[in-house]
Design an enzyme around this catalytic site. Sequence first.
Site, mmCIF file in Angstrom:
data_model
loop_
_atom_site.group_PDB
_atom_site.id
_atom_site.type_symbol
_atom_site.label_atom_id
_atom_site.label_comp_id
_atom_site.label_asym_id
_atom_site.label_seq_id
_atom_site.Cartn_x
_atom_site.Cartn_y
_atom_site.Cartn_z
ATOM 1 C CD1 TRP A 102 -2.121 -2.212 1.836
ATOM 2 C CD2 TRP A 102 -2.971 -1.288 -0.016
ATOM 3 N NE1 TRP A 102 -3.122 -3.035 1.369
ATOM 4 C CE2 TRP A 102 -3.656 -2.488 0.244
ATOM 5 C CE3 TRP A 102 -3.325 -0.548 -1.137
ATOM 6 C CZ2 TRP A 102 -4.682 -2.966 -0.578
ATOM 7 C CZ3 TRP A 102 -4.350 -1.013 -1.956
ATOM 8 C CH2 TRP A 102 -5.010 -2.204 -1.670
ATOM 9 C CG ASP A 172 -3.140 4.040 4.269
ATOM 10 O OD1 ASP A 172 -4.211 3.903 4.901
ATOM 11 O OD2 ASP A 172 -2.864 3.389 3.246
ATOM 12 C CE LYS A 196 -8.413 -2.257 5.026
ATOM 13 N NZ LYS A 196 -8.592 -3.404 4.221
HETATM 14 C C1 PLP Z 1 -3.385 0.045 4.458
HETATM 15 C C2 PLP Z 1 -4.292 0.152 3.278
HETATM 16 N N1 PLP Z 1 -4.247 1.242 2.509
HETATM 17 C C3 PLP Z 1 -5.046 1.382 1.438
HETATM 18 C C4 PLP Z 1 -5.952 0.409 1.075
HETATM 19 C C5 PLP Z 1 -6.819 0.611 -0.131
HETATM 20 O O1 PLP Z 1 -8.056 0.981 0.293
HETATM 21 P P1 PLP Z 1 -9.298 1.256 -0.669
HETATM 22 O O2 PLP Z 1 -9.677 -0.051 -1.273
HETATM 23 O O3 PLP Z 1 -10.313 1.803 0.273
HETATM 24 O O4 PLP Z 1 -8.883 2.243 -1.684
HETATM 25 C C6 PLP Z 1 -6.066 -0.739 1.858
HETATM 26 C C7 PLP Z 1 -7.035 -1.788 1.525
HETATM 27 O O5 PLP Z 1 -7.032 -2.877 2.036
HETATM 28 C C8 PLP Z 1 -5.203 -0.867 2.983
HETATM 29 O O6 PLP Z 1 -5.256 -1.960 3.765
#
Ligand code: PLP
Length: 360
Positions: A102, A172, A196
């Site tokens: 991520w 994040d 989550k």
């Molecule tokens: C730490 C983290 N950042 C970003 C995301 C991406 O999120 P989204 O699908 O809401 O764009 C996730 C998705 O699992 C994640 O776990």
Amino acid sequence: MERAYNFNAGPSALPLEVLKRAQDELVNFKQTGMSVMELSHRSKEYDEVHTQAQSMLKELLQIPNDYEVLFLQGGASLQFAQIPMNLLKEGKIGNYVLTGSWSEKALKEARLIGETFIGASTKEQGYRSIPNVEEISINKNDAYLHVTSNNTIYGTQWHQFPEFENTSLIADMSSDILCRPIQVENFSMIYAGAQKNLGPSGVTVVILKKQLIENSRQDIPSILRYSTHADANSLYNTPPTFAIYMLAKVLEWVKEQGGVQTVEKRNIEKAKLIYDAIDESNDFYCGHAEKDSRSLMNITFNLPSEELNKKFLAEAKAAGFVGLNGHRSVGGCRASTYNAVPVEACEALRKFMITFRNNH
Ligand SMILES: Cc1ncc(COP(=O)(O)O)c(C=O)c1O
């Protein structure tokens, strides 16, 4: 029907009480004769929901007054782009600490917008750990330093955050917000997709310092400017009203549990049940994360062979456990023990792991 032992990585388990309360109100919300989904987002009744979600979040995380709480759409993924669009001005650098897929994705988007830098990375070691804060390099013209507080795929989590004077720390927190108390004032911005620990998918919570908004770029489309959403109280365009309603319900539930501190205690207890099963297995179960970087939310492990991984996952599925597959990019097994996963589900998984090991 009984509830599943839900270890999904996201969307993931929601508190049963929350689901039941939403069910009770589904067709007639507060004597309006309508579902909350059918209300105008400009109505008094919806406004109460919106305001309650904001104020509960402020209360639970003790968010100081010089921060805005925004409810946006587009997931955390839109934030990967929106952050550099708003904050990466000419001559400034977006500094990223890489601790998993991520953070790599966040960096990839920023590279399309402006100058970037990798302040530290644990990629070479297979993303098994979080870098020591002393290992992070910063530049005097960094627009911000971006970290991923919990690495959903690799199962690692920051236990101490960097504190640099004059550097805007952005995190994040999609997969660990509200799992433990945090010092919001140490961050310039925190963002999290809700799916989550906060509720269903569809809303992204963005907590950011008012000063950061004031210093952000104004020459980008309105919908992408943080100032647009702050000025309009997250009602610039139609917000995801049902997701925000569920968020308010989940926050109310966290408060009833005794707040974030109590939830953290239970999370530690839950994760320990599973980490102990790994540590006491004589290397039958092998945890991916180094011990000092282990996540409270995503527990990643492998069995001695691919064949045993598959067998474990198949038997677990047959026994009623959901979502134990590792992320498709890394394989193996992963148990996501978010706030709403009950202790009993973790106890059941622990027992299952011990029995499986004894049988193989
Ligand atoms: C730490 C983290 N950042 C970003 C995301 C991406 O999120 P989204 O699908 O809401 O764009 C996730 C998705 O699992 C994640 O776990």
